[in-house]
Write a protein that holds these residues in place. Structure first.
Motif, PDB file in Angstrom:
ATOM      1  N   PHE A   1     -44.067 -42.986 -28.447  1.00 44.63           N
ATOM      2  CA  PHE A   1     -43.408 -42.549 -27.916  1.00 44.63           C
ATOM      3  C   PHE A   1     -42.311 -42.762 -27.922  1.00 44.63           C
ATOM      4  O   PHE A   1     -40.333 -42.561 -28.014  1.00 44.63           O
ATOM      5  CB  PHE A   1     -43.815 -42.023 -26.729  1.00 44.63           C
ATOM      6  N   ALA A   2     -41.671 -44.101 -26.889  1.00 42.48           N
ATOM      7  CA  ALA A   2     -40.682 -45.004 -26.843  1.00 42.48           C
ATOM      8  C   ALA A   2     -40.173 -45.217 -27.998  1.00 42.48           C
ATOM      9  O   ALA A   2     -39.079 -44.965 -28.262  1.00 42.48           O
ATOM     10  CB  ALA A   2     -40.941 -46.417 -25.577  1.00 42.48           C
ATOM     11  N   LEU A   3     -40.444 -45.988 -29.286  1.00 42.32           N
ATOM     12  CA  LEU A   3     -40.109 -46.151 -30.219  1.00 42.32           C
ATOM     13  C   LEU A   3     -39.227 -44.898 -31.668  1.00 42.32           C
ATOM     14  O   LEU A   3     -38.113 -45.221 -32.098  1.00 42.32           O
ATOM     15  CB  LEU A   3     -40.568 -46.740 -31.178  1.00 42.32           C
ATOM     16  N   LEU A   4     -40.232 -43.894 -31.387  1.00 45.00           N
ATOM     17  CA  LEU A   4     -39.640 -42.648 -31.616  1.00 45.00           C
ATOM     18  C   LEU A   4     -38.289 -42.115 -31.755  1.00 45.00           C
ATOM     19  O   LEU A   4     -37.770 -41.769 -32.165  1.00 45.00           O
ATOM     20  CB  LEU A   4     -40.945 -41.787 -32.597  1.00 45.00           C
ATOM     21  N   SER A   5     -38.226 -42.803 -30.658  1.00 46.44           N
ATOM     22  CA  SER A   5     -37.212 -41.390 -29.394  1.00 46.44           C
ATOM     23  C   SER A   5     -35.827 -42.357 -30.140  1.00 46.44           C
ATOM     24  O   SER A   5     -34.198 -41.860 -29.876  1.00 46.44           O
ATOM     25  CB  SER A   5     -37.063 -41.613 -28.252  1.00 46.44           C
ATOM     26  N   VAL A   6     -35.908 -43.525 -30.886  1.00 44.38           N
ATOM     27  CA  VAL A   6     -34.712 -43.934 -31.110  1.00 44.38           C
ATOM     28  C   VAL A   6     -34.279 -43.837 -32.939  1.00 44.38           C
ATOM     29  O   VAL A   6     -33.007 -43.658 -33.428  1.00 44.38           O
ATOM     30  CB  VAL A   6     -34.959 -45.930 -30.409  1.00 44.38           C
ATOM     31  N   LEU A   7     -35.416 -43.992 -33.773  1.00 48.90           N
ATOM     32  CA  LEU A   7     -35.629 -43.810 -34.527  1.00 48.90           C
ATOM     33  C   LEU A   7     -35.112 -42.394 -35.387  1.00 48.90           C
ATOM     34  O   LEU A   7     -34.367 -42.251 -36.135  1.00 48.90           O
ATOM     35  CB  LEU A   7     -37.049 -43.686 -35.242  1.00 48.90           C
ATOM     36  N   VAL A   8     -35.136 -41.304 -34.530  1.00 48.72           N
ATOM     37  CA  VAL A   8     -34.741 -40.076 -34.606  1.00 48.72           C
ATOM     38  C   VAL A   8     -33.393 -39.856 -35.224  1.00 48.72           C
ATOM     39  O   VAL A   8     -32.490 -38.957 -36.008  1.00 48.72           O
ATOM     40  CB  VAL A   8     -35.164 -39.138 -33.666  1.00 48.72           C
ATOM     41  N   PHE A   9     -32.574 -41.148 -34.388  1.00 45.58           N
ATOM     42  CA  PHE A   9     -30.906 -40.743 -34.728  1.00 45.58           C
ATOM     43  C   PHE A   9     -30.373 -42.537 -35.135  1.00 45.58           C
ATOM     44  O   PHE A   9     -29.569 -42.921 -35.472  1.00 45.58           O
ATOM     45  CB  PHE A   9     -30.427 -41.601 -33.125  1.00 45.58           C
ATOM     46  N   VAL A  10     -31.647 -43.155 -36.367  1.00 49.64           N
ATOM     47  CA  VAL A  10     -30.875 -43.998 -37.354  1.00 49.64           C
ATOM     48  C   VAL A  10     -31.423 -43.563 -38.156  1.00 49.64           C
ATOM     49  O   VAL A  10     -32.022 -43.755 -39.707  1.00 49.64           O
ATOM     50  CB  VAL A  10     -31.680 -45.246 -36.890  1.00 49.64           C
ATOM     51  N   PRO A  11     -30.183 -42.361 -39.140  1.00 54.53           N
ATOM     52  CA  PRO A  11     -30.368 -41.730 -40.808  1.00 54.53           C
ATOM     53  C   PRO A  11     -30.013 -43.214 -41.170  1.00 54.53           C
ATOM     54  O   PRO A  11     -30.239 -44.225 -41.193  1.00 54.53           O
ATOM     55  CB  PRO A  11     -29.006 -40.902 -40.157  1.00 54.53           C
ATOM     56  N   ILE A  12     -31.298 -42.659 -42.600  1.00 51.66           N
ATOM     57  CA  ILE A  12     -31.391 -43.821 -43.675  1.00 51.66           C
ATOM     58  C   ILE A  12     -29.902 -43.746 -43.776  1.00 51.66           C
ATOM     59  O   ILE A  12     -29.435 -45.299 -44.427  1.00 51.66           O
ATOM     60  CB  ILE A  12     -32.062 -43.161 -44.677  1.00 51.66           C
ATOM     61  N   THR A  13     -29.267 -43.338 -44.386  1.00 49.25           N
ATOM     62  CA  THR A  13     -28.009 -43.503 -45.031  1.00 49.25           C
ATOM     63  C   THR A  13     -26.556 -43.070 -43.892  1.00 49.25           C
ATOM     64  O   THR A  13     -26.688 -42.154 -43.278  1.00 49.25           O
ATOM     65  CB  THR A  13     -27.580 -42.743 -46.474  1.00 49.25           C
ATOM     66  N   GLY A  14     -25.867 -43.159 -44.304  1.00 46.41           N
ATOM     67  CA  GLY A  14     -24.678 -43.395 -43.374  1.00 46.41           C
ATOM     68  C   GLY A  14     -23.965 -41.773 -43.846  1.00 46.41           C
ATOM     69  O   GLY A  14     -22.380 -41.884 -43.314  1.00 46.41           O
ATOM     70  N   TYR A  15     -23.889 -41.436 -45.065  1.00 39.81           N
ATOM     71  CA  TYR A  15     -22.779 -40.748 -45.557  1.00 39.81           C
ATOM     72  C   TYR A  15     -24.254 -38.821 -45.062  1.00 39.81           C
ATOM     73  O   TYR A  15     -25.528 -39.177 -45.461  1.00 39.81           O
ATOM     74  CB  TYR A  15     -22.808 -40.444 -46.443  1.00 39.81           C
ATOM     75  N   VAL A  16     -24.038 -38.104 -45.694  1.00 38.95           N
ATOM     76  CA  VAL A  16     -24.465 -36.933 -45.460  1.00 38.95           C
ATOM     77  C   VAL A  16     -25.612 -36.483 -47.098  1.00 38.95           C
ATOM     78  O   VAL A  16     -25.049 -36.819 -48.043  1.00 38.95           O
ATOM     79  CB  VAL A  16     -23.675 -35.393 -45.564  1.00 38.95           C
ATOM     80  N   SER A  17     -26.958 -36.401 -47.256  1.00 40.13           N
ATOM     81  CA  SER A  17     -27.664 -36.519 -47.741  1.00 40.13           C
ATOM     82  C   SER A  17     -28.675 -36.308 -47.546  1.00 40.13           C
ATOM     83  O   SER A  17     -29.580 -35.730 -45.882  1.00 40.13           O
ATOM     84  CB  SER A  17     -28.034 -38.410 -47.945  1.00 40.13           C
ATOM     85  N   VAL A  18     -29.821 -35.555 -48.517  1.00 40.62           N
ATOM     86  CA  VAL A  18     -31.269 -34.619 -48.152  1.00 40.62           C
ATOM     87  C   VAL A  18     -32.679 -35.688 -47.454  1.00 40.62           C
ATOM     88  O   VAL A  18     -32.852 -35.577 -47.284  1.00 40.62           O
ATOM     89  CB  VAL A  18     -31.776 -34.427 -49.179  1.00 40.62           C
ATOM     90  N   ILE A  19     -31.961 -37.550 -47.679  1.00 39.60           N
ATOM     91  CA  ILE A  19     -33.212 -38.162 -47.350  1.00 39.60           C
ATOM     92  C   ILE A  19     -33.537 -38.059 -45.953  1.00 39.60           C
ATOM     93  O   ILE A  19     -34.028 -38.335 -45.355  1.00 39.60           O
ATOM     94  CB  ILE A  19     -32.560 -39.599 -47.626  1.00 39.60           C
TER      95      ILE A  19
END
Length: 463
Positions: free
Chosen positions: A111-129
């Motif tokens: 629960f705690a870990l995922l609250s952070v990962l949601v705001f860590v996008p894979i790429t630094g730009y707009v992407s489907v990923i």
């Protein structure tokens, strides 16, 4: 399988606070995903530049929907659907570690870990990923949040042995929830300070969310460590099937009307709370860091009302106070529509929102959970089937369904106009919240508080 009621001990005051601090933990941990997804992925524009760079597609899809709207709605809908499932499994659990405590222990770290990962996008730009990653992490976040929160609330019904005890516990967890929410609301000012150290706006925001997750994790451990269900909980294991258990819960008319009202309430509240940063920064032209300070003051003011609300509710009943809260909320929503157009100082307009919101936030922070606990206990006495988990799970199903609806509505309406020159979308969100509040109030008046308390009195509880 039931525990001998003579062996049940009253929870000492300090352990009641250990339980309540778990609420601070999950309140703070859930603040980011619950309140900041739109802010981070569809940020407000205070000038020609957005606060954050875009990570997902910003426009409409299918003509009226947005990526963020679909993510919010999908997450909340998934969360809502899994609430009764987790609640039913919790009600039927026979673990020696504790029927509720086992679920708390399994869920707390992810629960705690995922609250952070949601705001860590894979790429630094707009992407489907990034969009796929966002859907995946949000769904997992809500699964583990459901495991923790539903079990946490069900435990309140079992360690509070009469309406007054449950009202007191609800007051304590309302205080700690508000503290967690108030800390979370400081994301704007904390990230602004971190930006001054040279961090980008994205990195500063992410470090702030990470700090919240660590603090939240520590506090969420406290009920697991200190609350021994064998000693303090009124222990019943439900043998009823999950589907049947949900159906029979909604056949309880008091519960049905309460949860239908809750559905509309959460649509209204989620729209307004998500919109607050837009009301302050775009409609009033104030700095985003001021939003954090205003929210701290707002919750500080609400604390002033906590003890009086607890005492008044014991005298005149919870129902009357909630009706008052609804009326004040409706006044605030109409006022929010006109922010920036009124003929007085804009800063004063913003502070008036804070003052008006403090009382109903205190009322709705304390009383609904106590009402659900009363309904669940009365139902158990009447039917012989005690299933507090299902009642809290079914209630949160409806509340999260309301948040899902708000998650779809808010971004779509927002895109009608979210700039200083064209704020019509922002203003319309306040009117939509007002309409849902009216519907909720009408439904809530159908709740028969006298009947529920009469049943508890017949059971032998002090009411």
């Amino acid at each position: 399988m039931e525990q001998n009621s003579n062996a049940i001990q009253t929870l000492p005051l300090w352990k009641k606070w250990m339980y309540a601090l778990g609420q601070l933990g999950w309140s703070l941990t859930s603040y980011s995903v619950g309140n900041l997804l739109t802010y981070f992925y569809l940020p407000p524009e205070t000038s020609s530049k957005s606060i954050f760079p875009p990570f997902v597609y910003q426009g409409y899809i299918f003509g009226i929907l947005t990526i963020i709207g679909l993510v919010l709605a999908s997450g909340r809908l998934f969360d809502a659907i899994t609430d009764p499932l987790v609640a039913g499994l919790s009600d039927r659990n026979k673990s020696k570690f504790g029927k509720r405590r086992l679920f708390l222990a399994i869920s707390v770290l992810p629960f705690a870990l995922l609250s952070v990962l949601v705001f860590v996008p894979i790429t630094g730009y707009v992407s489907v990923i990034n969009a796929i990653w966002l859907f995946f992490t949000v769904l997992l976040f809500y699964w583990f949040m459901t495991m923790y929160v539903t079990s946490f609330f069900a435990l309140m019904s079992e360690i509070g042995h009469n309406p007054d005890e449950r009202l007191n516990l609800s007051t304590y967890i309302s205080i700690t929830w508000a503290i967690g929410f108030a800390i979370g609301s400081q994301v704007y000012s904390i990230s602004a300070v971190l930006e001054k150290t040279g961090l980008s706006s994205v990195a500063a925001f992410q470090y702030t969310i990470c700090g919240f997750a660590v603090i939240g994790f520590i506090f969420m451990l406290l009920p697991i460590i200190f609350i021994d269900e064998k000693k303090y909980a009124e222990y019943h294991v439900s043998e009823e099937g999950i589907f049947k258990s949900v159906v029979t819960a909604f056949k309880n008319k008091n519960f049905l009307f309460f949860t239908l009202s809750d559905l509309g309430y959460w649509v209204a509240l989620t729209i307004a709370s998500t919109g607050l940063v837009y009301y302050i920064t775009t409609l009033l032209g104030l700095e985003k860091s001021l939003v954090s300070f205003m929210q701290i003051v707002m919750f500080g003011l609400s604390f002033v009302f906590y003890v009086p609300i607890n005492l008044i509710a014991k005298k005149i009943g919870k129902k009357r106070l909630i009706i008052i809260g609804f009326i004040i909320f409706m006044i605030v929503y109409v006022y929010a529509f006109a922010l920036g157009l009124l003929p007085f100082n804009k800063l004063l307009q913003g502070w008036l929102v804070v003052i008006l919101l403090s009382l109903p936030l205190a009322i709705f922070g304390i009383l609904p959970n106590a009402i659900i606990a009363d309904i669940a206990d009365a139902h158990g006495y009447e039917t012989g089937v005690y299933k507090a988990g299902i009642f809290f799970g079914a209630r949160t199903f409806m509340s999260k369904l309301g948040q899902s609806i708000a998650g779809i509505i808010f971004p779509s309406v927002l895109l009608l106009g979210k700039t200083v020159s064209n704020p019509i979308g922002i203003r319309l969100t306040a009117i939509i919240a007002f309409v849902f509040a009216i519907i909720s109030l009408i439904l809530f008046t159908k709740y028969d508080e006298k009947k529920v308390l009469a049943t508890l009195k017949e059971k032998g509880e002090k009411v």
